[in-house]
Design a protein around this motif. Structure first.
Motif, PDB file in Angstrom:
ATOM      1  N   ASN A   1       2.696  -4.982  -4.841  1.00 38.01           N
ATOM      2  CA  ASN A   1       2.191  -6.085  -5.792  1.00 38.01           C
ATOM      3  C   ASN A   1       3.044  -5.697  -7.031  1.00 38.01           C
TER       4      ASN A   1
ATOM      5  N   CYS B   1      -6.112  -0.650  -3.996  1.00 39.27           N
ATOM      6  CA  CYS B   1      -5.898  -1.906  -4.492  1.00 39.27           C
ATOM      7  C   CYS B   1      -7.290  -2.755  -4.779  1.00 39.27           C
ATOM      8  N   VAL B   2      -7.514  -3.562  -5.758  1.00 40.42           N
ATOM      9  CA  VAL B   2      -8.473  -4.414  -5.986  1.00 40.42           C
ATOM     10  C   VAL B   2      -8.671  -5.508  -4.675  1.00 40.42           C
TER      11      VAL B   2
ATOM     12  N   GLY C   1      -5.748  -0.675  -8.372  1.00 41.33           N
ATOM     13  CA  GLY C   1      -4.291  -0.276  -8.491  1.00 41.33           C
ATOM     14  C   GLY C   1      -3.468  -1.446  -9.580  1.00 41.33           C
ATOM     15  N   PHE C   2      -4.286  -2.278 -10.300  1.00 41.97           N
ATOM     16  CA  PHE C   2      -3.701  -3.129 -11.141  1.00 41.97           C
ATOM     17  C   PHE C   2      -3.575  -2.568 -12.375  1.00 41.97           C
TER      18      PHE C   2
HETATM   19 MO   LIG Z   1      -3.536  -4.404  -6.633  1.00 38.91          MO
END
Ligand SMILES: [Mo]
Ligand SMILES: Nc1nc2c(c(=O)[nH]1)N[C@H]1C(S)=C(S)[C@@H](COP(=O)(O)O)O[C@H]1N2
Length: 323
Positions: A87, A144-145, A240-241
């Protein structure tokens, strides 16, 4: 969703260097550099600093830490998916877009601004920014979300050491990060999928936690462009973001900084974004995750399995409200 990964057998063996091989190689190069410097100047001024080279090149002089694959006890995600399933919306929103579209991105030279509530603000080139620090390898889980996860051997420097070195003052309650904002170099920025530049932030005690890492490499190699070259954050107990890529600015400040995903959809993405199997995303559960490479899902752990290290940071906070 059908995803085709490069198999391990598709990665040329020349691209895979075991930690002991790259450590030994670096040790040799370092000794050679010290001998060289000593011969030229008649003195030895401490260990030679090896500036990270180009993406994919071997990094050397990397210390081992307690965060090893053995201590984690989980399989590493293969280099193929780590570097092709990404991403990085500055290079497109598809999972393989970053690997395709960041090919020609040039992460050198790179400068990094450190400003706000610090004793030593300034604009540093990457080598000077990294120079006094010792690179470390740490194997972390990464969640990750979107409910997939990986296990990755990162190489970087502790964020806490950077905060101390620049002398964050009493007004530094938060640290804000920004990604490069340059649509010529990051073509995904021609589309307004997010408000550019990408922004993230941490509370100062989160930044000082020993787990927080500023990453310059993975798998013993200089960080590939698609993974956030030349410098990205890694906070493994958060979705993750939070781990912002291609950082150009760190600002120490009193107020909680705005963050990209919160600005885009505050109902879905909070400032804290700690991995929490008990707090669902409004559109899906976070109770389970798919480890990339596995067939069956596995349960997600509180704080992504790092509760012992970070749980006390949130003592007394309502984690349903502070999502
Ligand atoms: Mo993510
Ligand atoms: N600048 C920037 N940083 C970013 C993103 C992004 O789109 N832009 N994506 C985030 C998200 S959602 C994730 S899951 C991770 C992905 O990191 P990886 O591709 O190295 O696995 O980067 C994070 N950092």
């Amino acid at each position: 969703m059908l995803i085709k990964f490069k198999k391990a057998s598709d990665v040329p063996s020349s691209e895979i260097t075991s930690p002991s091989v790259y450590l030994n190689r670096r040790h040799f190069l370092q000794s050679a550099a010290i001998v060289g410097a000593g011969a030229a100047f008649g003195s030895i001024a401490g260990p030679a600093f090896a500036a990270p080279g180009n993406p994919g090149e071997n990094l050397g002089n990397v210390n081992k830490t307690k965060w090893t694959q053995d201590s984690l006890g989980e399989k590493l995600t293969e280099y193929g998916p780590v570097t092709t399933y990404n991403n990085f919306y500055e290079f497109g929103t598809g999972k393989t877009d970053p690997a395709d579209n960041a090919k020609n991105f040039k992460p050198r030279p790179w400068s990094l601004a450190v400003d706000g509530a610090v004793e030593k603000p300034g604009v540093y080139n990457l080598e000077d920014f990294l120079n006094p620090h010792q690179l470390e390898e740490r194997v972390y889980r990464f969640r990750c979300v979107e409910a997939w996860s990986m296990v990755i051997p990162w190489v970087g420097i502790p964020l806490a050491d950077v905060v101390k070195r620049f002398g964050a003052t009493g007004n530094a309650k938060y640290v804000a990060f920004e990604t490069l904002n340059d649509a010529e170099r990051m073509p995904g920025q021609h589309r307004s999928v997010l408000e550019w530049p990408y922004r993230e932030g941490l509370r100062i005690d989160e930044a000082m936690n020993p787990l927080s890492l500023l990453v310059v490499g993975l798998y013993g190699k200089v960080l590939p462009n698609q993974n956030g070259a030349p410098l990205r954050l890694m906070v493994p107990w958060k979705y993750g973001f939070k781990s912002i890529k291609s950082i150009v600015k760190m600002t120490f400040q009193e107020k909680e900084p705005p963050t990209s995903w919160n600005m885009s959809s505050s109902r879905e993405y909070g400032f804290y974004s700690n991995v929490n199997p008990e707090v669902s995303h409004p559109r899906w559960s976070q109770a389970k995750e798919r480890r990339i490479g596995d067939f069956l899902k596995r349960p997600t752990k509180m704080f992504n399995g790092y509760e012992e290290e970070v749980g006390q940071l949130y003592a007394g906070m309502d984690l349903k409200k502070n999502y």
